[in-house]
Design an enzyme around this catalytic site. Structure first.
Site, short mmCIF file in Angstrom:
data_model
loop_
_atom_site.label_atom_id
_atom_site.label_comp_id
_atom_site.label_asym_id
_atom_site.label_seq_id
_atom_site.Cartn_x
_atom_site.Cartn_y
_atom_site.Cartn_z
N ARG A 89 -16.86 9.12 -2.80
CA ARG A 89 -15.98 9.11 -4.00
C ARG A 89 -14.93 8.00 -3.91
O ARG A 89 -14.51 7.44 -4.93
CB ARG A 89 -15.32 10.47 -4.21
CG ARG A 89 -14.27 10.85 -3.17
CD ARG A 89 -13.73 12.26 -3.41
NE ARG A 89 -12.64 12.60 -2.51
CZ ARG A 89 -12.79 12.98 -1.25
NH1 ARG A 89 -14.01 13.04 -0.72
NH2 ARG A 89 -11.76 13.29 -0.49
N HIS A 136 -9.12 5.50 2.19
CA HIS A 136 -9.36 5.73 0.75
C HIS A 136 -9.50 4.44 -0.04
O HIS A 136 -10.25 4.40 -1.01
CB HIS A 136 -8.21 6.55 0.16
CG HIS A 136 -8.27 8.00 0.51
ND1 HIS A 136 -7.57 8.98 -0.16
CD2 HIS A 136 -8.97 8.66 1.48
CE1 HIS A 136 -7.83 10.17 0.37
NE2 HIS A 136 -8.67 10.00 1.39
N CYS A 144 7.01 -10.02 4.37
CA CYS A 144 8.15 -10.72 3.78
C CYS A 144 9.35 -9.78 3.93
O CYS A 144 9.27 -8.83 4.72
CB CYS A 144 7.87 -11.14 2.34
SG CYS A 144 7.69 -9.81 1.14
N GLY A 145 10.41 -10.01 3.20
CA GLY A 145 11.59 -9.18 3.38
C GLY A 145 11.32 -7.71 3.14
O GLY A 145 11.71 -6.85 3.93
N THR A 146 10.64 -7.43 2.05
CA THR A 146 10.30 -6.05 1.71
C THR A 146 8.81 -5.76 1.84
O THR A 146 8.40 -4.59 1.81
CB THR A 146 10.67 -5.76 0.24
OG1 THR A 146 9.98 -6.71 -0.58
CG2 THR A 146 12.18 -5.88 0.02
N GLY A 147 8.01 -6.78 1.91
CA GLY A 147 6.55 -6.64 1.84
C GLY A 147 6.06 -6.60 0.40
O GLY A 147 4.87 -6.72 0.13
N ILE A 148 6.99 -6.47 -0.54
CA ILE A 148 6.61 -6.28 -1.94
C ILE A 148 6.07 -7.59 -2.54
O ILE A 148 4.94 -7.64 -3.06
CB ILE A 148 7.80 -5.76 -2.78
CG1 ILE A 148 8.22 -4.37 -2.31
CG2 ILE A 148 7.41 -5.71 -4.27
CD1 ILE A 148 9.53 -3.88 -2.94
N GLY A 149 6.87 -8.63 -2.46
CA GLY A 149 6.47 -9.88 -3.12
C GLY A 149 5.18 -10.45 -2.57
O GLY A 149 4.29 -10.88 -3.32
N ASP A 158 6.97 -14.96 5.34
CA ASP A 158 8.03 -15.90 4.93
C ASP A 158 9.18 -15.81 5.94
O ASP A 158 9.07 -15.13 6.97
CB ASP A 158 8.45 -15.65 3.47
CG ASP A 158 9.29 -14.38 3.29
OD1 ASP A 158 9.53 -13.66 4.29
OD2 ASP A 158 9.70 -14.11 2.15
N HIS A 159 10.28 -16.48 5.60
CA HIS A 159 11.42 -16.55 6.52
C HIS A 159 12.12 -15.21 6.73
O HIS A 159 12.88 -15.07 7.68
CB HIS A 159 12.43 -17.58 5.99
CG HIS A 159 12.77 -17.35 4.56
ND1 HIS A 159 11.99 -17.85 3.53
CD2 HIS A 159 13.76 -16.64 3.97
CE1 HIS A 159 12.51 -17.48 2.37
NE2 HIS A 159 13.58 -16.73 2.61
C1 RB5 Z 1 13.13 -13.59 0.40
O1 RB5 Z 1 14.51 -13.67 0.36
C2 RB5 Z 1 12.67 -12.26 -0.17
O2 RB5 Z 1 12.87 -12.22 -1.54
C3 RB5 Z 1 11.22 -12.01 0.17
O3 RB5 Z 1 11.06 -12.05 1.55
C4 RB5 Z 1 10.64 -10.68 -0.25
O4 RB5 Z 1 11.44 -9.61 0.12
C5 RB5 Z 1 10.16 -10.60 -1.64
O5 RB5 Z 1 9.52 -9.64 -2.07
#
Ligand code: RB5
Length: 145
Positions: free
Chosen positions: A132, A98, A65-70, A8-9
């Site tokens: 395993r 693993h 993305c910003g955190t990689g989380i979303g 994303d951006h």
């Molecule tokens: C975008 O602003 C941000 O929310 C997205 O890149 C990401 O960090 C979400 O997990």
């Protein structure tokens, strides 16, 4: 290797850094992400890359993305996909060894203890341990059914 990427951006710079690194090493990158000045919703990008991967022909994928989380959560919602969010080189290696992940995700706004390109290389160089670990990966995938 044939590698699919999306971003994303919030991770254009990181995506470009990884992509340049991979292409310089001779890999082919299919880039479904946005470039400078463009915006995208990370759920769309994670799902798009995961669905494209499942069509076949790709060795693995990288999502940013910003955190990689979303974007990792979004990819993991696509049936059959295991996307890791490694916090360091060791975790990137273990994501293959693993968990046999098809995707790894990174955050453009995150500070990592090692360069992300080193973590990517660690994932590429690692091999799935099988045995395993295969049984446990199968257990994960059974949760989907
Ligand atoms: C975008 O602003 C941000 O929310 C997205 O890149 C990401 O960090 C979400 O997990």
């Amino acid at each position: 290797m044939n590698i699919i990427m999306a971003n994303d951006h919030a991770a254009v710079e990181l995506k470009t850094e990884i992509k340049n690194y991979l292409e310089a090493a001779g890999h082919h990158v299919t880039d479904l992400g946005v470039g400078n000045g463009e915006r995208a919703d990370y759920p769309d990008k994670g799902a798009e890359a995961a669905r494209e991967y499942l069509k076949g022909g790709y060795d693995f994928g990288i999502l940013c993305c910003g955190t990689g989380i979303g974007i990792s959560i979004a990819a993991n919602k696509v049936k059959g996909i295991r996307c890791a969010l490694p916090q360091n080189l060791f975790a990137a290696q273990m994501a293959k060894e693993h968990n046999n992940c098809q995707f790894i995700a990174f955050g453009g706004r995150i500070e990592y203890p090692q360069p992300v390109t080193q973590m990517v290389q660690g994932f590429i160089d690692a091999s799935f341990g099988g045995e395993r670990h295969a049984r446990r990966v199968e257990m994960i995938m059974e949760i989907e059914s």
